[in-house]
Motif scaffolding. Structure first.
Motif, PDB file in Angstrom:
ATOM      1  N   CYS A 251      18.200  30.398  37.126  1.00 42.91           N
ATOM      2  CA  CYS A 251      19.771  30.381  37.022  1.00 42.91           C
ATOM      3  C   CYS A 251      20.219  31.024  38.160  1.00 42.91           C
ATOM      4  CB  CYS A 251      20.291  31.219  35.993  1.00 42.91           C
ATOM      5  SG  CYS A 251      19.626  30.643  34.164  1.00 42.91           S
ATOM      6  N   LEU A 255      24.039  32.014  39.118  1.00 43.59           N
ATOM      7  CA  LEU A 255      24.404  33.440  38.940  1.00 43.59           C
ATOM      8  C   LEU A 255      24.929  34.091  40.462  1.00 43.59           C
ATOM      9  CD1 LEU A 255      25.117  36.113  37.280  1.00 43.59           C
ATOM     10  CD2 LEU A 255      22.357  36.385  37.519  1.00 43.59           C
ATOM     11  N   SER A 281      24.773  41.567  31.731  1.00 45.03           N
ATOM     12  CA  SER A 281      24.994  40.261  31.438  1.00 45.03           C
ATOM     13  C   SER A 281      23.823  39.406  31.114  1.00 45.03           C
ATOM     14  CB  SER A 281      25.312  39.357  32.989  1.00 45.03           C
ATOM     15  OG  SER A 281      26.589  39.920  33.448  1.00 45.03           O
ATOM     16  N   ILE A 285      23.151  37.425  27.460  1.00 44.64           N
ATOM     17  CA  ILE A 285      22.234  36.224  27.424  1.00 44.64           C
ATOM     18  C   ILE A 285      21.101  36.175  26.728  1.00 44.64           C
ATOM     19  CG2 ILE A 285      21.169  34.267  28.654  1.00 44.64           C
ATOM     20  CD1 ILE A 285      24.232  34.614  29.343  1.00 44.64           C
ATOM     21  N   THR A 299      22.974  29.585  29.419  1.00 43.88           N
ATOM     22  CA  THR A 299      22.641  29.863  30.688  1.00 43.88           C
ATOM     23  C   THR A 299      23.447  29.052  31.733  1.00 43.88           C
ATOM     24  OG1 THR A 299      20.983  28.374  30.882  1.00 43.88           O
ATOM     25  CG2 THR A 299      20.315  30.596  30.335  1.00 43.88           C
ATOM     26  N   TRP A 304      27.455  32.834  32.003  1.00 41.74           N
ATOM     27  CA  TRP A 304      27.374  33.673  33.027  1.00 41.74           C
ATOM     28  C   TRP A 304      28.719  34.342  33.352  1.00 41.74           C
ATOM     29  CZ3 TRP A 304      22.630  36.168  33.351  1.00 41.74           C
ATOM     30  CH2 TRP A 304      21.678  35.550  33.345  1.00 41.74           C
TER      31      TRP A 304
END
Length: 333
Positions: A251, A255, A281, A285, A299, A304
């Motif tokens: 990710c 991100l 954050s 998640i 995700t 995000w």
């Protein structure tokens, strides 16, 4: 942290208690800078940077171990967090440092001179235990320090020097510390600035996609709880996605893109992001994954985005942007 958690989660997990620190490149650099200052026997040095960048957690969770690895032995380093309220007296100032250093008699009523002597003897004892004549005091939240407190430390340092012991006073503070140095350096108190603040280093945030990936890898594989279990933080919260090869490091580009997109419109600095907003954050998640939400939704870019918005990331960046070096910013599309 919200308490309506899945029943299978152990509430003692470090992520749920927010009692952990993921290792970052900035922490490694901080240890390297302090190690150089110790090698040089600098009388003082200042590490500064905006709030929420991870200075305090890095210092508390990783610094002593990193310095021990560098020097091959335990370094006599005392850490003290300066309380936000002003100390009413010199005696209370010394008592607070004694208490943070674990002195058994710190709370006993004593005259200021007696408490300073107690601290002086403690520092000498610590240096001797390390088979040397060097000891360091690291002050967190040092932006709250007053001139009189710096002057008291100057006196302590001089007293130790008279007994052939070297005391280095290092400080960790917000960005305002740079202004304090300038004020002292151009006033009648330049000797205080020269002693404690000439050596300085700006603590960086997360400044590239690679560093985001490095931090996420901490959750993927460079963490473990319970100790000896072989369960990283991601594996604990999302065992099934983990088993099929899903990782938070995948990710990193998403991100990084979201962090840049959420910067204030008038933000004038380089991309340099606080650690705390990223960790909060990720925690959200992980909890969503533990609740059974599928990997793709948990995700996604939208996930995000929502997680960072909840941390008030944009507001924080707006507050600190005026004190971040202003260079042309290339926004990530």
């Amino acid at each position: 942290m919200k308490r309506n958690l899945p029943i299978h989660l152990d509430h003692h997990h470090p992520v749920l208690r927010q009692e952990y620190a993921i290792f970052t490149p900035a922490i490694a650099k901080m240890a390297s800078v302090l190690g150089d200052w110790i090698d040089q026997r600098q009388p003082g040095g200042s590490i500064y940077g905006p709030s929420r960048f991870g200075k305090t957690r890095g210092m508390r969770w990783h610094l002593k171990e990193l310095l021990s690895d560098r020097f091959g032995k335990s370094i006599p380093l005392h850490m003290w967090t300066r309380p936000p309220d002003s100390h009413a007296s010199e005696s209370e100032f010394w008592r607070s440092i004694l208490a943070a250093s674990g002195h058994r008699y710190a709370q006993l009523k004593a005259h200021r001179g007696d408490r300073r002597r107690m601290l002086q003897e403690l520092l000498i004892s610590t240096a001797r235990q390390a088979d040397g004549n060097f000891v360091a005091l690291l002050i967190d939240e040092a932006q709250a320090m007053s001139l009189k407190e710096w002057t008291w430390l100057l006196g302590l340092q001089n007293a130790l020097d008279w007994e052939d012991y070297c005391l280095s006073v290092f400080s960790v503070s917000s960005h305002q510390m740079g202004y304090q140095y300038q004020l002292m350096a151009h006033s009648d108190h330049a000797h205080v600035a020269a002693r404690f603040m000439v050596a300085n280093w700006q603590y960086p945030g997360l400044s590239c996609e690679g560093e985001i990936s490095y931090v996420l890898q901490g959750y993927d594989s460079e963490s473990e709880w319970p100790r000896g279990s072989g369960f990283s933080y991601l594996k604990y919260f999302a065992p099934e996605p983990y088993a099929r090869g899903e990782r938070l490091t995948h990710c990193a580009s998403t991100l990084w893109r979201v962090l840049n997109a959420l910067l204030p419109e008038d933000y004038g600095g380089e991309s340099n992001f606080p650690m705390q907003h990223l960790t909060r954050s990720v925690e959200k998640i992980l909890i969503n994954l533990a609740r059974g939400e599928n990997w793709e939704d948990s995700t996604s870019e939208a996930a995000w985005l929502n997680a960072l918005i909840e941390t008030r990331f944009t507001d924080h960046m707006r507050l600190i942007s005026s004190d971040i070096p202003r260079k042309k910013l290339t926004r990530v599309k």
